[in-house]
Design a protein around this motif. Sequence first.
Motif, PDB file in Angstrom:
ATOM      1  N   ASP A  99       7.455  11.129   5.728  1.00  0.00           N
ATOM      2  CA  ASP A  99       7.191  12.255   6.731  1.00  0.00           C
ATOM      3  C   ASP A  99       5.732  12.313   7.363  1.00  0.00           C
ATOM      4  O   ASP A  99       5.624  12.382   8.487  1.00  0.00           O
ATOM      5  CB  ASP A  99       7.254  13.627   5.974  1.00  0.00           C
ATOM      6  CG  ASP A  99       7.005  14.681   6.638  1.00  0.00           C
ATOM      7  OD1 ASP A  99       7.663  15.037   7.643  1.00  0.00           O
ATOM      8  OD2 ASP A  99       6.151  15.740   6.403  1.00  0.00           O
ATOM      9  N   SER A 100       4.743  11.767   6.451  1.00  0.00           N
ATOM     10  CA  SER A 100       3.497  11.309   7.009  1.00  0.00           C
ATOM     11  C   SER A 100       3.430  10.275   8.162  1.00  0.00           C
ATOM     12  O   SER A 100       2.929  10.434   9.195  1.00  0.00           O
ATOM     13  CB  SER A 100       2.623  10.756   5.890  1.00  0.00           C
ATOM     14  OG  SER A 100       1.194  10.655   6.517  1.00  0.00           O
ATOM     15  N   LEU A 101       4.328   9.384   7.779  1.00  0.00           N
ATOM     16  CA  LEU A 101       4.457   8.366   8.819  1.00  0.00           C
ATOM     17  C   LEU A 101       4.999   8.511  10.263  1.00  0.00           C
ATOM     18  O   LEU A 101       4.623   8.572  11.373  1.00  0.00           O
ATOM     19  CB  LEU A 101       5.230   7.156   8.312  1.00  0.00           C
ATOM     20  CG  LEU A 101       5.566   5.870   9.230  1.00  0.00           C
ATOM     21  CD1 LEU A 101       4.408   5.173   9.506  1.00  0.00           C
ATOM     22  CD2 LEU A 101       6.484   4.886   8.505  1.00  0.00           C
ATOM     23  N   ALA A 161       4.858  11.650  11.325  1.00  0.00           N
ATOM     24  CA  ALA A 161       4.073  12.688  12.002  1.00  0.00           C
ATOM     25  C   ALA A 161       3.189  11.642  12.579  1.00  0.00           C
ATOM     26  O   ALA A 161       2.847  12.115  13.908  1.00  0.00           O
ATOM     27  CB  ALA A 161       3.468  13.708  10.958  1.00  0.00           C
ATOM     28  N   TYR A 162       2.546  10.760  12.164  1.00  0.00           N
ATOM     29  CA  TYR A 162       1.560   9.885  12.774  1.00  0.00           C
ATOM     30  C   TYR A 162       2.386   9.191  14.120  1.00  0.00           C
ATOM     31  O   TYR A 162       1.509   9.288  15.015  1.00  0.00           O
ATOM     32  CB  TYR A 162       1.171   8.796  11.805  1.00  0.00           C
ATOM     33  CG  TYR A 162       0.036   7.928  12.442  1.00  0.00           C
ATOM     34  CD1 TYR A 162      -1.062   8.127  12.600  1.00  0.00           C
ATOM     35  CD2 TYR A 162       0.734   6.487  12.882  1.00  0.00           C
ATOM     36  CE1 TYR A 162      -1.752   6.979  13.330  1.00  0.00           C
ATOM     37  CE2 TYR A 162       0.105   5.413  13.563  1.00  0.00           C
ATOM     38  CZ  TYR A 162      -1.379   5.774  13.783  1.00  0.00           C
ATOM     39  OH  TYR A 162      -1.908   4.764  14.236  1.00  0.00           O
ATOM     40  N   TRP A 218       7.214  11.253  -3.660  1.00  0.00           N
ATOM     41  CA  TRP A 218       6.336  10.322  -2.989  1.00  0.00           C
ATOM     42  C   TRP A 218       6.819   9.680  -1.818  1.00  0.00           C
ATOM     43  O   TRP A 218       6.113   9.514  -0.832  1.00  0.00           O
ATOM     44  CB  TRP A 218       5.519   9.571  -4.061  1.00  0.00           C
ATOM     45  CG  TRP A 218       6.449   8.379  -4.571  1.00  0.00           C
ATOM     46  CD1 TRP A 218       7.218   8.579  -5.480  1.00  0.00           C
ATOM     47  CD2 TRP A 218       6.658   7.163  -3.859  1.00  0.00           C
ATOM     48  NE1 TRP A 218       7.902   7.145  -5.671  1.00  0.00           N
ATOM     49  CE2 TRP A 218       7.680   6.505  -4.590  1.00  0.00           C
ATOM     50  CE3 TRP A 218       6.109   6.545  -2.754  1.00  0.00           C
ATOM     51  CZ2 TRP A 218       7.885   5.214  -4.248  1.00  0.00           C
ATOM     52  CZ3 TRP A 218       6.507   5.308  -2.362  1.00  0.00           C
ATOM     53  CH2 TRP A 218       7.205   4.754  -3.194  1.00  0.00           C
ATOM     54  N   ARG A 233       7.390  12.377   1.019  1.00  0.00           N
ATOM     55  CA  ARG A 233       6.004  12.454   1.640  1.00  0.00           C
ATOM     56  C   ARG A 233       5.246  11.359   2.548  1.00  0.00           C
ATOM     57  O   ARG A 233       4.774  11.495   3.619  1.00  0.00           O
ATOM     58  CB  ARG A 233       4.979  13.017   0.712  1.00  0.00           C
ATOM     59  CG  ARG A 233       5.410  14.363   0.051  1.00  0.00           C
ATOM     60  CD  ARG A 233       4.025  14.849  -0.770  1.00  0.00           C
ATOM     61  NE  ARG A 233       3.683  13.731  -1.844  1.00  0.00           N
ATOM     62  CZ  ARG A 233       4.228  13.747  -3.057  1.00  0.00           C
ATOM     63  NH1 ARG A 233       5.331  14.441  -3.306  1.00  0.00           N
ATOM     64  NH2 ARG A 233       3.867  12.784  -3.791  1.00  0.00           N
ATOM     65  N   GLU A 234       5.483  10.025   2.127  1.00  0.00           N
ATOM     66  CA  GLU A 234       5.049   8.915   2.971  1.00  0.00           C
ATOM     67  C   GLU A 234       5.870   8.786   4.256  1.00  0.00           C
ATOM     68  O   GLU A 234       5.246   8.855   5.132  1.00  0.00           O
ATOM     69  CB  GLU A 234       5.252   7.678   1.939  1.00  0.00           C
ATOM     70  CG  GLU A 234       4.662   6.542   2.720  1.00  0.00           C
ATOM     71  CD  GLU A 234       3.109   6.393   2.818  1.00  0.00           C
ATOM     72  OE1 GLU A 234       2.601   5.756   3.514  1.00  0.00           O
ATOM     73  OE2 GLU A 234       2.601   7.284   1.783  1.00  0.00           O
TER      74      GLU A 234
END
Length: 187
Positions: A11-13, A15-16, A5, A8-9
């Motif tokens: 990685d998402s940050l 990418a943003y 988790w 993923r968090e």
Amino acid sequence: LEKDWMVREIDSLLAYLEDKTEVLEAPLDLGFPTGLSLHCTYSRDQIFAGLGHWTPEKINVHGKREGVLYLKEKNLDIFFVTLNKSEKHFSPSTMYNDYAISERLFHWQSQSTTSASSPTGQRYINGSSKVLLFVREFNKVGGVSQPFMCLGTARYVSHTGSKPMSIVWKLDAEIPAWFMKKAGKGI
């Protein structure tokens, strides 16, 4: 890395943040070590420190208010440009007409006392010093001084007039597209 988790968090940050990044900084080669990078924004104090004009032992007031600073020991002319000037922050003799002509060409006006035949004018024309350009859109927004973007080094192309001289400089790196909307007149 053991927590899926969390990976993923992050990685998402990342990418943003990558999507929101307007420009990537690049090295600034001035022929001497500097703490500054191309296309990053800095306060005047940060620029002075990054160029060694200010050190912990010495704070030099020369250049604190002027739009130009010549560092003789580094043979470097530094230009501080505010694109949208107001009579509140600028006198009639400093309402210079500065703007981007294209992604690589920049129109700049010298100080009102600089003539083409003066030592300073000749230094600009002959390219005997390195020129470094810092630009911002406004002097202040909401009472807060705005930072300057480092547009990098530039080379003399042509000039007209005297006191002030209108000089066209060719930037060694293109102005970022998003900043061109602010820097160009009607572009």
